[in-house]
Enzyme design. Structure first.
Site, PDB file in Angstrom:
ATOM      1  N   GLU A   4      30.939  13.202  -0.820  1.00  0.00           N
ATOM      2  CA  GLU A   4      31.624  13.113   0.473  1.00  0.00           C
ATOM      3  C   GLU A   4      30.612  13.510   1.548  1.00  0.00           C
ATOM      4  OE1 GLU A   4      34.770  15.923   0.027  1.00  0.00           O
ATOM      5  OE2 GLU A   4      35.916  14.679  -1.366  1.00  0.00           O
ATOM      6  N   GLU A   6      33.912  11.833   8.501  1.00  0.00           N
ATOM      7  CA  GLU A   6      33.631  11.608   7.083  1.00  0.00           C
ATOM      8  C   GLU A   6      34.267  10.297   6.650  1.00  0.00           C
ATOM      9  OE1 GLU A   6      34.141  14.952   4.331  1.00  0.00           O
ATOM     10  OE2 GLU A   6      35.357  13.646   3.057  1.00  0.00           O
ATOM     11  N   ARG A  46      38.066  26.872  -1.941  1.00  0.00           N
ATOM     12  CA  ARG A  46      36.984  26.053  -1.401  1.00  0.00           C
ATOM     13  C   ARG A  46      35.790  26.887  -0.938  1.00  0.00           C
ATOM     14  NH1 ARG A  46      38.665  20.655  -0.437  1.00  0.00           N
ATOM     15  NH2 ARG A  46      40.865  20.368  -0.908  1.00  0.00           N
ATOM     16  N   GLU A  79      29.460  14.156   5.217  1.00  0.00           N
ATOM     17  CA  GLU A  79      29.906  14.442   6.578  1.00  0.00           C
ATOM     18  C   GLU A  79      28.771  14.172   7.557  1.00  0.00           C
ATOM     19  OE1 GLU A  79      32.832  18.122   5.140  1.00  0.00           O
ATOM     20  OE2 GLU A  79      30.808  18.522   5.890  1.00  0.00           O
ATOM     21  N   GLU A 112      36.547  15.337  10.707  1.00  0.00           N
ATOM     22  CA  GLU A 112      36.284  16.579   9.991  1.00  0.00           C
ATOM     23  C   GLU A 112      36.591  17.788  10.881  1.00  0.00           C
ATOM     24  OE1 GLU A 112      35.606  18.380   7.498  1.00  0.00           O
ATOM     25  OE2 GLU A 112      35.647  16.844   5.940  1.00  0.00           O
ATOM     26  N   ARG A 172      29.747  21.993  -4.026  1.00  0.00           N
ATOM     27  CA  ARG A 172      29.989  21.995  -2.592  1.00  0.00           C
ATOM     28  C   ARG A 172      28.771  22.393  -1.744  1.00  0.00           C
ATOM     29  NH1 ARG A 172      34.992  21.632  -0.876  1.00  0.00           N
ATOM     30  NH2 ARG A 172      34.690  23.040   0.903  1.00  0.00           N
ATOM     31  N   GLU A 188      33.485  19.669  -8.548  1.00  0.00           N
ATOM     32  CA  GLU A 188      32.950  19.391  -7.220  1.00  0.00           C
ATOM     33  C   GLU A 188      31.911  20.450  -6.857  1.00  0.00           C
ATOM     34  OE1 GLU A 188      34.437  19.418  -2.526  1.00  0.00           O
ATOM     35  OE2 GLU A 188      35.839  19.853  -4.154  1.00  0.00           O
ATOM     36  N   ASP A 211       0.853  -1.187   0.000  1.00  0.00           N
ATOM     37  CA  ASP A 211       0.000   0.000   0.000  1.00  0.00           C
ATOM     38  C   ASP A 211       0.890   1.239   0.000  1.00  0.00           C
ATOM     39  OD1 ASP A 211      -1.779   2.029   0.417  1.00  0.00           O
ATOM     40  OD2 ASP A 211      -2.537   1.294   2.343  1.00  0.00           O
ATOM     41  N   HIS A 219      29.773  17.270  -0.372  1.00  0.00           N
ATOM     42  CA  HIS A 219      30.514  17.754  -1.531  1.00  0.00           C
ATOM     43  C   HIS A 219      30.477  16.669  -2.595  1.00  0.00           C
ATOM     44  CE1 HIS A 219      32.946  20.051   1.747  1.00  0.00           C
ATOM     45  NE2 HIS A 219      31.784  20.623   1.505  1.00  0.00           N
TER      46      HIS A 219
END
Length: 443
Positions: free
Chosen positions: A132, A192, A312, A134, A185, A334, A332, A54, A241
């Protein structure tokens, strides 16, 4: 293998390893893992016809008058769960959700990703991805008391968190998920574990497995693991990321040896698509009210729509090229957080990048300076926009987005937006502890 060969493998493996129960996994539109178990004697029938259930109580699925659903196991996802009672084993498979007629149910998040991957394949691409994730360890599920006071890459004396990570890695590997790195981290008690990149569908399944195993290991030790984007206001939040690339056969379509950034024109068009449409898809990659408490300056989370190689602080980063590692060329993103639905998040990322290629977009110049240190006038002069600052702002942008609607499909798009509007409405009338502490003594 063909499906018939995969089915035969599952039946033989289950019999040889005394698998008595099989958990059938799928997700709702928010990425909550759903499951029901079948006994071994039902396995062959389940693989042939699927198992009915269901769907009316599954978030984003169907109304009561259209609630009959069928979970059809994907035999390629069969794995034995690493914990057993010693007498028998338990297996699991991810499922594709069908209607009783056999027609694909358009509200299935796994199908949404499959549909976007099919579009990429029709353009000649395979989408590879490496997120990645965290997360935090806390002493229980009703407080944010840390287990440790470590920082980024800290090598601390052996403690419980180190043992938790190690035990989780073993469990992931037992389920066929390759782990590359594990480390502490930036924030206290934040960790991580990085799993090796693979095709997007396999990775979305892996993310669901990863989140469950991290929590399961912590729970077995009487602790709580959280993927909440910003559980503690004074420290960095948790991001996802997401490294991504497109391949044509065995060739990385993002690589160009003659470019100063070693990026092909196609890669730059993909970046341009991400930058252009990120404000529209942010409600999907950052789907919770709490997500926007992470996306603020000062805590290593991106806020501004820019890209660079070493910086970054940008929304999109291009990791440094290593000679001889052309296949590692990637971008990447972020901004995403680990509380998203990976099937939908990967879908909108891919859709935005492909739209950039289709529209032959050109990205702005990369920003290698720290964007956070620029004043508002300087950012405006350089055309640097911002991500939405709240779930409500993000939803308004999503509602008007043809790119996101196309990526998710009408059913999921409408159900997702409706769900998030309800969440915002509930939040807007809730009285928080902060308000009570701030106003009650003085008003």
């Amino acid at each position: 293998m063909t499906r018939a060969e995969s089915v035969e493998y599952v039946l033989k493996t289950a019999k040889d390893h005394n698998v008595r129960f099989i958990r059938l996994w799928f997700t709702d539109i928010l990425g909550s893992l759903k499951s029901f178990s079948i006994a071994y004697n039902e396995l062959e029938r389940a693989l042939e016809d699927g198992m009915g259930f269901d769907g009316s109580s599954i978030e984003g699925y169907a109304r009561i008058d259209e609630s009959d659903m069928v979970a059809l196991p994907d035999p390629d996802t069969f794995k034995i769960i690493p914990w057993s009672n010693g007498d028998y084993q338990v297996g699991r498979m991810f499922c594709d959700i069908k209607k009783p007629s056999g027609e694909q149910f358009e509200g299935d998040p796994r199908y949404v990703l499959k549909r976007n991957l099919k579009k990429a394949a029709e353009m000649g691409f395979t989408f590879y991805i490496g997120p990645e994730l965290e997360y935090f360890y806390f002493k229980n599920d009703h407080s944010t008391e840390f287990l440790d006071e470590g920082g980024y890459f800290d090598l601390t004396p052996r403690d419980l968190a180190t043992d938790l990570r190690r035990e989780t890695i073993v469990a992931l590997q037992d389920m066929g998920i390759i782990v590359e790195y594990a480390h502490h981290e930036v924030a206290p008690s934040q960790h991580e574990i990085d799993i090796r990149y693979t095709d997007a569908l396999t990775m979305a399944d892996n993310v669901m497995t990863y989140r469950l195993l991290v929590k399961e290991v912590a729970m077995r030790h009487g602790l709580h693991a959280s993927f909440m984007p910003k559980p503690v206001g004074s420290v960095n939040g948790s991001g996802m990321h997401t490294h991504q690339s497109l391949f044509k056969g065995d060739r990385n379509a993002f690589f160009d040896a003659k470019d100063s950034y070693y990026l092909s024109t196609m890669a730059k068009q993909y970046i341009a698509g991400i930058l252009k449409y990120a404000p529209e898809f942010t409600s999907v990659t950052n789907q919770w009210i709490n997500s926007y408490k992470r996306l603020v300056p000062g805590f290593e989370a991106p806020v501004y729509l820019s890209w660079a190689r070493r910086n970054r602080a940008d929304l999109v980063r291009v990791p440094e090229y290593k000679p001889g590692h052309e296949k590692s060329t990637r971008i990447e993103l972020r901004s995403a957080d680990p509380g998203c639905n990976p099937y939908l998040a990967f879908s909108v990322m891919l859709a935005a990048g492909l739209k950039g290629i289709e529209e032959k977009l050109t990205p702005p110049a990369p920003i290698e300076e720290n964007v956070y240190e620029m004043n508002e006038a300087e950012r405006a002069k350089r055309g640097i926009g911002t991500l939405p600052g709240s779930l409500l702002e993000a939803l308004k942008l999503t509602e008007g987005s043809s790119v996101v609607r196309e990526a998710l499909g009408d059913h999921v798009f409408d159900a997702f937006v409706a769900n998030k509007k309800i969440e915002w409405s509930q939040y807007s009338i809730a009285v928080t502890d902060w308000e009570l502490k701030r106003y009650l003594p003085v008003l």
